[in-house]
Design a protein around this motif. Structure first.
Motif, mmCIF file in Angstrom:
data_model
loop_
_atom_site.group_PDB
_atom_site.id
_atom_site.type_symbol
_atom_site.label_atom_id
_atom_site.label_comp_id
_atom_site.label_asym_id
_atom_site.label_seq_id
_atom_site.Cartn_x
_atom_site.Cartn_y
_atom_site.Cartn_z
ATOM 1 N N ARG A 150 46.880 32.891 38.312
ATOM 2 C CA ARG A 150 47.564 32.257 37.178
ATOM 3 C C ARG A 150 46.717 32.329 35.912
ATOM 4 O O ARG A 150 47.244 32.582 34.826
ATOM 5 C CB ARG A 150 47.908 30.808 37.515
ATOM 6 N N ALA A 151 45.412 32.123 36.037
ATOM 7 C CA ALA A 151 44.530 32.199 34.870
ATOM 8 C C ALA A 151 44.549 33.612 34.288
ATOM 9 O O ALA A 151 44.650 33.786 33.068
ATOM 10 C CB ALA A 151 43.112 31.791 35.255
ATOM 11 N N ARG A 152 44.453 34.615 35.150
ATOM 12 C CA ARG A 152 44.487 36.000 34.659
ATOM 13 C C ARG A 152 45.819 36.300 33.969
ATOM 14 O O ARG A 152 45.847 36.963 32.929
ATOM 15 C CB ARG A 152 44.259 36.978 35.804
ATOM 16 N N ALA A 153 46.915 35.818 34.542
ATOM 17 C CA ALA A 153 48.232 36.057 33.948
ATOM 18 C C ALA A 153 48.326 35.397 32.576
ATOM 19 O O ALA A 153 48.805 36.012 31.616
ATOM 20 C CB ALA A 153 49.333 35.535 34.871
ATOM 21 N N GLU A 154 47.865 34.167 32.463
ATOM 22 C CA GLU A 154 47.927 33.462 31.186
ATOM 23 C C GLU A 154 47.051 34.106 30.126
ATOM 24 O O GLU A 154 47.369 34.068 28.937
ATOM 25 C CB GLU A 154 47.551 31.990 31.372
ATOM 26 N N LEU A 155 45.943 34.700 30.552
ATOM 27 C CA LEU A 155 45.031 35.362 29.620
ATOM 28 C C LEU A 155 45.417 36.817 29.357
ATOM 29 O O LEU A 155 44.804 37.483 28.532
ATOM 30 C CB LEU A 155 43.591 35.304 30.154
ATOM 31 N N GLY A 156 46.428 37.308 30.071
ATOM 32 C CA GLY A 156 46.859 38.683 29.886
ATOM 33 C C GLY A 156 45.898 39.694 30.483
ATOM 34 O O GLY A 156 45.826 40.831 30.023
ATOM 35 N N LEU A 157 45.164 39.284 31.516
ATOM 36 C CA LEU A 157 44.220 40.176 32.168
ATOM 37 C C LEU A 157 44.879 40.825 33.370
ATOM 38 O O LEU A 157 45.771 40.254 33.995
ATOM 39 C CB LEU A 157 42.973 39.400 32.619
#
Length: 81
Positions: free
Chosen positions: A67-74
C-alpha cells in the motif's frame, strides 16, 4: 535569516556532476547543495522515525509495504531471498 558560508571539497568528477545538476535544475550551486542537504536530513529523520515505529510496533507487513508503494507511485520490487 543569516547565512553560513561553508567551503566544501569534492572529487573533481563529482563536482562536475553537481554543477551540471544545478544548471539542469536552473539553480545556483549553493541553492542546489542546500536542497540536497535538506533532502538528506529529511531522509535521516524519516529513517529514525521508522526505526522507532518498528521498535514499538514490529516490522511492516507485506500488505502495508504494498500500500505504501502504491500511494507513493513506486513499482513493486521482487522480494530478496
Amino acid at each position: 535569516m543569516g547565512v553560513d558560508k561553508i567551503s566544501v571539497s569534492f572529487d573533481a568528477a563529482l563536482g562536475d556532476e553537481v554543477r551540471r545538476a544545478a544548471r539542469r535544475d536552473e539553480q545556483g550551486l549553493s541553492a542546489w547543495l542546500a536542497g540536497a542537504a535538506r533532502a538528506k536530513l529529511r531522509a535521516e529523520a524519516l529513517r529514525a522515525f521508522l526505526d522507532a515505529w518498528k521498535q514499538e510496533h514490529g516490522p511492516f507487513t507485506a500488505e502495508e509495504m504494498r500500500r505504501a508503494r502504491a500511494e507513493l507511485g513506486l513499482t513493486e520490487r521482487a522480494p530478496t531471498p
